[in-house]
Design a protein around this motif. Structure first.
Motif, PDB file in Angstrom:
ATOM      1  N   MET A  14      62.979  14.102  30.205  1.00 13.45           N
ATOM      2  CA  MET A  14      62.574  15.225  31.053  1.00 13.45           C
ATOM      3  C   MET A  14      63.749  15.704  31.900  1.00 13.45           C
ATOM      4  N   CYS A  15      64.567  14.762  32.369  1.00 10.83           N
ATOM      5  CA  CYS A  15      65.763  15.132  33.135  1.00 10.83           C
ATOM      6  C   CYS A  15      66.709  15.969  32.275  1.00 10.83           C
ATOM      7  N   LEU A  71      65.856  18.028  30.107  1.00  8.42           N
ATOM      8  CA  LEU A  71      65.273  19.373  30.057  1.00  8.42           C
ATOM      9  C   LEU A  71      65.420  20.113  31.387  1.00  8.42           C
ATOM     10  N   GLY A  72      65.884  19.414  32.413  1.00 11.33           N
ATOM     11  CA  GLY A  72      66.055  20.031  33.722  1.00 11.33           C
ATOM     12  C   GLY A  72      64.926  19.758  34.692  1.00 11.33           C
ATOM     13  N   TYR A  73      64.039  18.812  34.354  1.00  6.73           N
ATOM     14  CA  TYR A  73      62.921  18.454  35.226  1.00  6.73           C
ATOM     15  C   TYR A  73      63.163  17.049  35.763  1.00  6.73           C
ATOM     16  N   GLU A  74      63.744  16.960  36.939  1.00  6.92           N
ATOM     17  CA  GLU A  74      64.045  15.651  37.521  1.00  6.92           C
ATOM     18  C   GLU A  74      62.775  14.818  37.598  1.00  6.92           C
ATOM     19  N   THR A  75      62.797  13.675  36.938  1.00  7.48           N
ATOM     20  CA  THR A  75      61.621  12.822  36.843  1.00  7.48           C
ATOM     21  C   THR A  75      62.034  11.364  36.990  1.00  7.48           C
ATOM     22  N   GLU A  88      57.250   8.145  38.229  1.00  7.66           N
ATOM     23  CA  GLU A  88      56.482   9.382  38.083  1.00  7.66           C
ATOM     24  C   GLU A  88      55.998   9.540  36.644  1.00  7.66           C
ATOM     25  N   ARG A 110      52.222   9.947  34.989  1.00 13.71           N
ATOM     26  CA  ARG A 110      51.886  11.062  34.097  1.00 13.71           C
ATOM     27  C   ARG A 110      51.428  10.554  32.740  1.00 13.71           C
ATOM     28  N   ALA A 115      56.280  19.992  25.347  1.00 13.25           N
ATOM     29  CA  ALA A 115      57.648  19.522  25.576  1.00 13.25           C
ATOM     30  C   ALA A 115      58.229  19.074  24.242  1.00 13.25           C
ATOM     31  N   ARG A 162      62.660  28.371  27.868  1.00  8.99           N
ATOM     32  CA  ARG A 162      63.327  29.142  28.913  1.00  8.99           C
ATOM     33  C   ARG A 162      64.164  30.252  28.299  1.00  8.99           C
ATOM     34  N   ARG A 172      54.029  29.557  41.724  1.00 10.96           N
ATOM     35  CA  ARG A 172      53.813  28.256  42.360  1.00 10.96           C
ATOM     36  C   ARG A 172      52.741  28.406  43.429  1.00 10.96           C
TER      37      ARG A 172
END
Length: 152
Positions: free
Chosen positions: A26-27, A29-33, A37, A41, A85, A122, A147
């Motif tokens: 996920m990181c 992909l640009g989603y800090e996880t 966490e 999920r 994803a 994106r 958001r």
């Protein structure tokens, strides 16, 4: 642009123990996880039969994943599918892993009577756009995002 190289890997269902590497993906992909966490999920996702998570394993290590959702639709009678994803580790890209993960997800969708699959990419990920188009996916609209405040 380098050609894809075929490598030896296998695809399996994700397991709770995959949380740390899925967080890493996920990181990418640009989603800090954080791993914790992702554990939370993944516990929810793996317990819901509408979701499927497949991982690619090469040399005993997870190197890619795809997450999907099958759901009822307002627009059509058949179930719909969504690729939520798709990512491979940077060092494992251009080896056929992404194509194999997509093929696995599509096969699973067919088994679940899904006839239409959607996904988001994106705007800046032009390589991803070309990849999806090479697999028969078509651009067909815009995604809008807003958001909302957390309702806790």
């Amino acid at each position: 642009m380098p050609l894809e190289r075929e490598v030896d890997f296998r695809i399996r269902h994700a397991q709770p123990g995959d949380a740390a590497v899925l967080a890493q993906l996920m990181c990418e992909l640009g989603y800090e996880t954080k791993p914790t966490e992702m554990e939370t999920r993944l516990k929810s996702i793996l317990s819901n039969p509408a979701y499927k998570t497949f991982v690619a394993v090469m040399d005993g290590r997870v190197c890619g994943m795809i997450g999907t959702l099958a759901y009822s639709s307002y627009e059509q009678d058949d179930p719909s599918g969504r690729i939520l994803a798709l990512v491979t580790l940077t060092a494992s890209r251009r080896r056929g892993i992404g194509r194999a993960l997509i093929a696995t997800a599509e096969k699973d969708f067919v088994q679940r009577a899904v006839t239409r699959v959607t996904l988001d990419a994106r705007l800046t990920r032009e390589d991803a756009h070309k990849f999806y188009e090479s697999l028969g996916y078509e651009r067909n609209g815009w995604r809008f995002v807003k958001r909302l405040p957390a309702g806790r």
